[in-house]
Design an enzyme around this catalytic site. Structure first.
Site, PDB file in Angstrom:
ATOM      1  N   GLU A 141      87.139  55.407  35.085  1.00 43.81           N
ATOM      2  CA  GLU A 141      88.097  56.510  35.133  1.00 43.81           C
ATOM      3  C   GLU A 141      87.877  57.518  34.008  1.00 43.81           C
ATOM      4  O   GLU A 141      88.724  57.702  33.124  1.00 43.81           O
ATOM      5  CB  GLU A 141      89.535  55.974  35.091  1.00 43.81           C
ATOM      6  CG  GLU A 141      89.908  55.150  36.316  1.00 43.81           C
ATOM      7  CD  GLU A 141      91.345  54.681  36.310  1.00 43.81           C
ATOM      8  OE1 GLU A 141      91.880  54.379  37.378  1.00 43.81           O
ATOM      9  OE2 GLU A 141      91.945  54.616  35.206  1.00 43.81           O
ATOM     10  N   GLU A 314      89.831  50.763  43.488  1.00 48.02           N
ATOM     11  CA  GLU A 314      91.059  50.082  43.078  1.00 48.02           C
ATOM     12  C   GLU A 314      92.167  50.482  44.054  1.00 48.02           C
ATOM     13  O   GLU A 314      92.605  51.629  44.058  1.00 48.02           O
ATOM     14  CB  GLU A 314      91.462  50.456  41.650  1.00 48.02           C
ATOM     15  CG  GLU A 314      90.459  50.032  40.593  1.00 48.02           C
ATOM     16  CD  GLU A 314      90.896  50.404  39.182  1.00 48.02           C
ATOM     17  OE1 GLU A 314      92.095  50.724  39.002  1.00 48.02           O
ATOM     18  OE2 GLU A 314      90.047  50.401  38.270  1.00 48.02           O
TER      19      GLU A 314
END
Length: 649
Positions: A141, A314
């Site tokens: 991320e 995710e």
């Protein structure tokens, strides 16, 4: 296919073997590991602990699980920070961010880049050809926790060099581009240029835009360092990165050119809540399931970023821990989200996380299992999906008749000079996108300058800076082309175009924006096609020159302008107006539409048509007579879905 995010370093190798067996039983094929494990791999400089990771990969190979190995660069260990505290980033208020969480590094740090090369090389050499390792995730991320834009001395020096390259070593070119004669900001050399923070008033907008571009490029360079090493030592394995929803601080298109495909992290409840609060809305009818269009927008965006390929790395499986409040997902929501991802083209849906951690920052963030390994509700929904997938084979790519142009640079322009309350690029984009989805349309999200061949309609919510190569692509396009407000409003150097907005777009639609106003909560009334629509936030005073005016405000100002196949909307449109507008003009170009109930969405993938019910009520959906129902029923239960094959079209 299904996957899961797992942290073997948290549990011990005995537990890993038990967990892998249960993953196989649940239908998992992919397991992502390692993205935060630097201190466990290298507890001290040059002293490595490989035993746990060796055994994890051996067990994965034995059990037929495919490993996606993360590079651990999002979490430099304490010993490294103690050696080189200059790695730590500095926020825009001049405060250093300390060790004790994650993402505590500066993308520009020369020292950290060398350490990244070192650790990634060591890991890639050791595991690059391991039979269990099928792919890699770089870092984790990028930019999370507001970490793209650093204001440390290393960034200042790198920014000065970046500017010197861009302006060909000529400080006069920079002064002209930035308009530094204003407020006596003129520079004598590139070494005089500071980072654009801690100024008494707003920094020069051209300075800010170049700094945002620089910061974005630093992320791209940082990622490329890792990719080049992995390509060398781990051939024939894919490389990806897990992006975030609604995050625009760097150019994802540019970074993904170095990847094989894109992945993103889907947390529908938190993302919906954050987006609605950002807009000032307090009511959230989708608080236990997420807004269907907020979710699907990211699916479509990352399919575009990944050049047709994406995963969900995710997928939320229970309550998260980071939103303003964190509800349990509605019964059926995890299953619904999984099928929604597949409908939009996802190759793999990987759940976060396998087991809830009983310690540290994410102990309130659930997984498929509780800390004591008992299944949470999401576990059983994943099991249901696994059983359903056994009889359904979906491999065809998503095809769309409509494209929406999404631009990271425009997001930066809006954020630098919004000119008023509520002027937010993502909100504007979402209005256009959601209206198209309300009409049952598949939507491809594309970068400016992408090929537009094959699309019947192209929607550009706003494109602040229009370059010649992008204009040429628009000129060659023959379908319906719709531009929203502030398009062509700035030059590449963040100035008002000399020919006045919409700048180069005047070659397509000869209108001229004379002045603009941000309306805030004030409401003007648009009159079009016999109906009235409220307009707030933004509108423009446009001279139509030779262009047809097809709608006006009650006070006489023009609102919608048309020249041949090109439209210009000079206001911030209400979503209900956009639904009516796109319904009318979709028919004009032969696009089949279906106006859907609020909270119900349709997506087509190959011969399959998916219908999703994001509401708490049963929906009796009208469907074609000659179809083969594959999953579900015409009466779709709350948070349920219907899947059919078209036998005739």
């Amino acid at each position: 296919m299904l996957g899961v995010c797992y942290y073997p370093e948290h549990w011990g190798i005995e537990k890993v073997e038990e967990d892998f067996k249960r993953m196989k039983e649940l239908g998992m094929e992919y397991v992502r590991i390692g993205e935060f494990a630097w201190s466990r791999i290298e507890p001290e400089r040059g002293k490595f602990n490989w035993d746990w990771l060796d055994k994890t990969l051996e067990l994965a190979e034995k059990m037929g699980l495919k490993i996606v190995l993360g590079t651990p660069t999002a979490t430099p260990p304490k010993w490294l920070i103690d050696e080189h505290p200059e790695i730590l980033p500095v926020d825009k208020d001049g405060r250093m961010k300390n060790f004790g969480s994650r993402r505590h590094y500066c993308f520009s740090s020369p020292v950290y880049r060398e350490e990244v090369k070192r650790i990634v090389t060591i890991i890639a050499k050791r595991y690059g050809k391991h039979p269990a390792v099928v792919g890699w995730q770089t870092d984790n991320e990028y930019g999370c926790h507001d970490t793209v834009r650093c204001y440390c001395p290393r960034c200042k020096k790198a920014f000065q060099k970046w500017l010197e390259r861009k302006y060909e070593g000529d400080i006069k070119k920079l002064n002209e581009a930035w308009g530094t004669v204003f407020w006596s900001q003129e520079y004598r050399s590139f070494n005089e240029i500071e980072l654009p923070n801690l100024t008494p008033a707003d920094p020069n907008p051209s300075h800010l835009l170049d700094y945002y571009r620089f910061a974005s490029d630093q992320v791209v360079e940082f990622n490329r360092i890792q990719v080049e090493i992995i390509r060398e030592y781990s051939p024939e394995r894919f490389i990806t990165h897990n992006f975030m929803s609604g995050f625009t601080d760097f150019d994802h298109y540019k970074l993904s050119k170095d990847l094989d495909f894109a992945t993103w992290d889907n947390y529908p409840l938190g993302h919906t809540l954050v987006f609605l609060r950002m807009k000032g809305e307090t009511k959230n009818p989708f608080d236990r399931v997420g807004h269907p269009d907020i979710i699907s927008f990211s699916h479509d965006l990352y399919r575009g970023v990944g050049r047709g390929r994406f995963w969900v790395m995710e997928q939320q499986a229970g309550p998260v821990n980071w939103a303003l409040y964190n509800l349990w997902p509605a019964k059926g929501a995890v299953r619904l989200w999984t099928w929604q991802a597949f409908a939009h083209g996802a190759e793999v849906v990987s759940y976060f996380r396998w087991r809830q951690a009983p310690f540290a920052q994410e102990q309130m963030h659930s997984g498929l299992l509780a800390p004591d390994s008992a299944p949470f509700p999401g576990y059983h929904e994943v099991k249901q999906v696994f059983e359903e997938l056994k009889n359904i084979d979906i491999k065809e790519p998503v095809k769309s008749e409509v494209a929406l142009v999404f631009d990271y640079e425009t997001a930066w322009v809006f954020s630098i000079q919004p000119h008023g309350k509520g002027v937010n690029y993502l909100d504007l984009v979402f209005r256009f996108y959601s209206a198209l989805r309300r009409l049952g349309l598949n939507v491809d999200i594309v970068a400016p300058g992408s090929s537009l061949d094959g699309y019947k309609m192209v929607v550009v919510p706003s494109l602040a800076i229009v370059r010649e190569e992008v204009l040429d692509m628009f000129k060659r396009y023959g379908g319906l082309l719709v531009f929203g407000p502030r398009s062509g409003s700035k030059t590449e150097t963040f100035q008002i175009p000399p020919e006045m907005p919409p700048g180069l777009l005047k070659e397509l639609i000869p209108v001229e924006v004379r002045q603009v106003e941000s309306l805030g909560d004030n409401v003007e009334t648009l009159v079009w096609s016999g109906k009235e629509y409220p307009v707030s936030i933004w509108r423009e005073d446009v001279d139509p020159t030779i262009t047809e005016v097809i709608a006006r405000f009650k006070d006489g100002f023009g609102a919608i302008f048309r020249k041949d196949n090109v439209f210009y909307l000079s206001f911030w449109p209400d979503r209900e107006f956009l639904v009516d507008f796109f319904e009318k003009f979709s028919k004009e170009v032969g696009i089949e539409i279906k106006r859907l109930p609020e909270g119900v969405r349709i997506q087509r993938r190959g011969e399959y048509v998916f219908a999703f019910n994001f509401t708490s009520e049963e929906v009796d959906l009208e469907i074609p007579a000659k179809v083969q129902i594959v999953l579900g029923d015409q009466k779709i239960p709350p948070y349920g879905l219907l899947l059919w094959k078209e036998t005739e079209h």
